[in-house]
Design a protein around this motif. Structure first.
Motif, PDB file in Angstrom:
ATOM      1  N   ASP A 144      16.965 -23.343  32.721  1.00  0.00           N
ATOM      2  CA  ASP A 144      17.207 -22.973  31.316  1.00  0.00           C
ATOM      3  C   ASP A 144      16.198 -21.882  30.956  1.00  0.00           C
ATOM      4  N   PHE A 145      16.484 -20.681  31.476  1.00  0.00           N
ATOM      5  CA  PHE A 145      15.513 -19.596  31.337  1.00  0.00           C
ATOM      6  C   PHE A 145      15.433 -19.062  29.906  1.00  0.00           C
ATOM      7  N   ALA A 146      16.512 -19.248  29.140  1.00  0.00           N
ATOM      8  CA  ALA A 146      16.478 -18.799  27.738  1.00  0.00           C
ATOM      9  C   ALA A 146      15.415 -19.579  26.960  1.00  0.00           C
ATOM     10  N   THR A 147      15.387 -20.906  27.135  1.00  0.00           N
ATOM     11  CA  THR A 147      14.372 -21.735  26.456  1.00  0.00           C
ATOM     12  C   THR A 147      12.978 -21.428  26.995  1.00  0.00           C
ATOM     13  N   SER A 148      12.882 -21.278  28.312  1.00  0.00           N
ATOM     14  CA  SER A 148      11.594 -20.951  28.929  1.00  0.00           C
ATOM     15  C   SER A 148      11.021 -19.660  28.365  1.00  0.00           C
ATOM     16  N   ASP A 149      11.868 -18.634  28.273  1.00  0.00           N
ATOM     17  CA  ASP A 149      11.394 -17.332  27.762  1.00  0.00           C
ATOM     18  C   ASP A 149      11.058 -17.411  26.277  1.00  0.00           C
ATOM     19  N   ARG A 150      11.826 -18.204  25.524  1.00  0.00           N
ATOM     20  CA  ARG A 150      11.582 -18.309  24.085  1.00  0.00           C
ATOM     21  C   ARG A 150      10.213 -18.956  23.822  1.00  0.00           C
ATOM     22  N   ILE A 151       9.882 -20.000  24.582  1.00  0.00           N
ATOM     23  CA  ILE A 151       8.571 -20.640  24.433  1.00  0.00           C
ATOM     24  C   ILE A 151       7.460 -19.642  24.743  1.00  0.00           C
ATOM     25  N   ARG A 152       7.624 -18.914  25.858  1.00  0.00           N
ATOM     26  CA  ARG A 152       6.600 -17.929  26.240  1.00  0.00           C
ATOM     27  C   ARG A 152       6.439 -16.844  25.173  1.00  0.00           C
ATOM     28  N   ASP A 153       7.583 -16.297  24.696  1.00  0.00           N
ATOM     29  CA  ASP A 153       7.547 -15.174  23.751  1.00  0.00           C
ATOM     30  C   ASP A 153       7.011 -15.587  22.385  1.00  0.00           C
ATOM     31  N   GLN A 154       7.390 -16.785  21.923  1.00  0.00           N
ATOM     32  CA  GLN A 154       6.930 -17.221  20.608  1.00  0.00           C
ATOM     33  C   GLN A 154       5.441 -17.581  20.634  1.00  0.00           C
ATOM     34  N   LEU A 155       4.961 -18.110  21.750  1.00  0.00           N
ATOM     35  CA  LEU A 155       3.525 -18.333  21.876  1.00  0.00           C
ATOM     36  C   LEU A 155       2.771 -17.004  21.882  1.00  0.00           C
ATOM     37  N   LEU A 156       3.357 -15.998  22.536  1.00  0.00           N
ATOM     38  CA  LEU A 156       2.717 -14.679  22.578  1.00  0.00           C
ATOM     39  C   LEU A 156       2.627 -14.071  21.179  1.00  0.00           C
ATOM     40  N   GLU A 157       3.691 -14.240  20.387  1.00  0.00           N
ATOM     41  CA  GLU A 157       3.676 -13.752  19.004  1.00  0.00           C
ATOM     42  C   GLU A 157       2.586 -14.440  18.191  1.00  0.00           C
ATOM     43  N   ALA A 158       2.278 -15.689  18.529  1.00  0.00           N
ATOM     44  CA  ALA A 158       1.234 -16.445  17.830  1.00  0.00           C
ATOM     45  C   ALA A 158      -0.155 -16.141  18.379  1.00  0.00           C
ATOM     46  N   GLY A 159      -0.235 -15.224  19.368  1.00  0.00           N
ATOM     47  CA  GLY A 159      -1.529 -14.838  19.917  1.00  0.00           C
ATOM     48  C   GLY A 159      -1.970 -15.646  21.114  1.00  0.00           C
ATOM     49  N   ILE A 160      -1.047 -16.392  21.727  1.00  0.00           N
ATOM     50  CA  ILE A 160      -1.382 -17.217  22.895  1.00  0.00           C
ATOM     51  C   ILE A 160      -0.569 -16.731  24.087  1.00  0.00           C
ATOM     52  N   GLN A 161      -1.268 -16.258  25.110  1.00  0.00           N
ATOM     53  CA  GLN A 161      -0.592 -15.686  26.278  1.00  0.00           C
ATOM     54  C   GLN A 161      -0.608 -16.679  27.439  1.00  0.00           C
ATOM     55  N   LEU A 162       0.588 -16.937  27.999  1.00  0.00           N
ATOM     56  CA  LEU A 162       0.702 -17.819  29.164  1.00  0.00           C
ATOM     57  C   LEU A 162       0.550 -17.001  30.437  1.00  0.00           C
ATOM     58  N   LYS A 163      -0.120 -17.600  31.428  1.00  0.00           N
ATOM     59  CA  LYS A 163      -0.320 -16.931  32.709  1.00  0.00           C
ATOM     60  C   LYS A 163       0.100 -17.876  33.825  1.00  0.00           C
TER      61      LYS A 163
END
Length: 465
Positions: free
Chosen positions: A435-454
């Protein structure tokens, strides 16, 4: 070390915070090196007249008259504000914090000595320092590199200066007018001490006739500190200070801070974001990090972009320390890529270069690759070196720079870690289920909040941008 403290008639402003923060850092570093430091920072609660002059109204008395309260109510209110604000920015308290009103006897004795030595004169109950007589055998202007001849040439006649022999002379004691509230008995009149005299009396009482460091803002170099030298030389026969240190000015958006132009902001507004100058509020440690990124001798320009960049830099530094604290030693010897001793020496070299906090921060940040490498297993480190590395970062970041661990969102670290870990787990499940759409949405919305996943070999980590 003696540092000129605030005149407590209004809330502390950011320029004050910068000055006292610089000397807090110096105090911290000298203590770290093992020196026994007596740090005296005074409270001016009387005698500081308007426009730093010998005429006009006492700043504290004026505030008391306007608000119809006692002068000591003004002093108490703004002394408490001063201490509360410095506590927010994690200042260490000075060793001694004397008040001008608590040292009237010492000031009267000092004036008597200056008169006895021929450098003071009495007119109508006021006592003035004879700058011209002093300059016959000394150099009035030695600190600020000014010549008395130039001062004479550039002086215009001012009202209220008629008692003086010369306009350059300054007050040691002022006879109080009947309406003046704060006054004390003296051999010359019922009155109050001169502003310059107060610091000479308090500094020499606790530090001796000559001491190591005297600090303050650059605006105090002349005439305040110049007058302190003259008073000490006239009374004690010795220049009072080995090293004068002055912090430079704080500007905002490229212009001098000024109430008259509206180009001003107080610490509370900068912290809360309740202002029209900046996009948001900033935490005390972010503001401290911002100020430490500049030399104490440099003009510092307070800007929105500068604070945003400092917030990112501060968060990256805190991330490095969090990673470092989780690293465990390897049983193997170090690779050739690691020299903790060199890193530590570079930190000391920076601070020993006139307390260069910008160089220190640059050194700490430039070793991020090393810490990330140790965290993900690229590099190995033995127990002794790991202990030294952790001690180095903790000492220089927390003990010397005076930073504290905070989170940009105002959450405590444990809650933030738990929340983001849950989101990482949900994202991992989504990826496992394609479910890459949900995976990407979590990553992108965290990035908008200033939290970057690595994403890495050992799993997913995060950093605050």
């Amino acid at each position: 070390m003696y540092v000129c403290g605030p005149t407590v008639y209004s809330n502390v402003h950011l320029g004050n915070v910068r000055t006292f923060m610089s000397f807090d850092m110096i105090f911290r570093y000298l203590k770290h090196l093992g020196y026994k430091v007596r740090y005296v920072r005074n409270i001016t609660d009387a005698g500081h007249l308007e426009n730093d002059a010998d005429a006009g109204e006492d700043k504290i008395s004026k505030k008391a008259r306007i608000e119809e309260i006692e002068p000591m109510e003004v002093v108490q209110r703004y002394t408490v504000d001063f201490h509360n604000m410095l506590n927010l920015f994690n200042f260490l308290p000075p060793s001694i914090e004397p008040t001008a009103t608590g040292h009237i006897i010492e000031q009267i004795e000092l004036i008597a000595t200056i008169i006895e030595n021929g450098f003071g004169y009495v007119v109508n109950g006021s006592v003035y320092f004879d700058v011209h007589k002093y300059n016959e055998t000394n150099d009035y202007g030695i600190l600020s590199k000014r010549k008395l001849e130039d001062l004479i040439h550039n002086t215009r006649a001012l009202d209220g200066q008629s008692d003086k022999k010369n306009p350059q002379d300054f007050a040691l004691w002022k006879r109080a007018e009947p309406q003046h509230i704060m006054k004390w008995p003296s051999p010359w009149s019922e009155g109050f001490p001169g502003w310059h005299l107060e610091c000479t009396a308090m500094s020499t009482k606790y530090l001796g006739n000559q001491f190591d460091i005297h600090g303050g803002g650059l605006d105090l170099k002349f005439p305040h500190h110049e007058c302190e030298i003259a008073q000490n030389q006239a009374a004690k026969g010795v220049s009072p200070v080995k090293y004068w240190m002055h912090t430079n000015m704080l500007e905002m958006n490229g212009q001098r801070m000024s109430k008259s132009t509206g180009n001003i902001i107080n610490p509370e507004q900068l912290l809360s974001g309740d202002n029209d100058k900046f996009d948001k509020g900033f935490s005390p440690s972010v503001i401290r990090f911002f100020m430490m990124q500049s030399s104490y001798k440099s003009v510092l320009d307070l800007t929105n972009d500068g604070l945003i960049a400092s917030e990112k830099g501060y968060n990256k530094l805190m991330e490095l320390i969090s990673l470092l604290d989780k690293i465990t030693p390897s049983s193997t010897t170090n690779t050739g890529d690691i020299s903790v001793e060199n890193l530590r020496n570079d930190c000391y070299a920076a601070m020993n270069d006139d307390f260069s906090t910008p160089m220190l921060i640059g050194t700490l940040m430039s070793n991020g690759k090393l810490i990330h490498g140790l965290s993900n297993g690229t590099y190995q480190i033995n127990e002794a070196d790991l202990t030294l590395l952790k001690e180095t970062y903790h000492s220089f970041v927390f003990d010397i720079l005076g930073l504290q661990q905070e989170t940009a969102a105002g959450l405590d670290t444990e809650k933030l870690n738990s929340t983001v870990s849950l989101l990482i787990e949900l994202r991992d499940n989504a990826r496992a289920n394609k479910d890459f759409a949900t995976s990407d949405r979590i990553r992108d919305q965290l990035l908008e909040a200033g939290i970057q996943l690595k994403d890495g070999k050992e799993g997913t980590t995060f950093s605050i941008n």
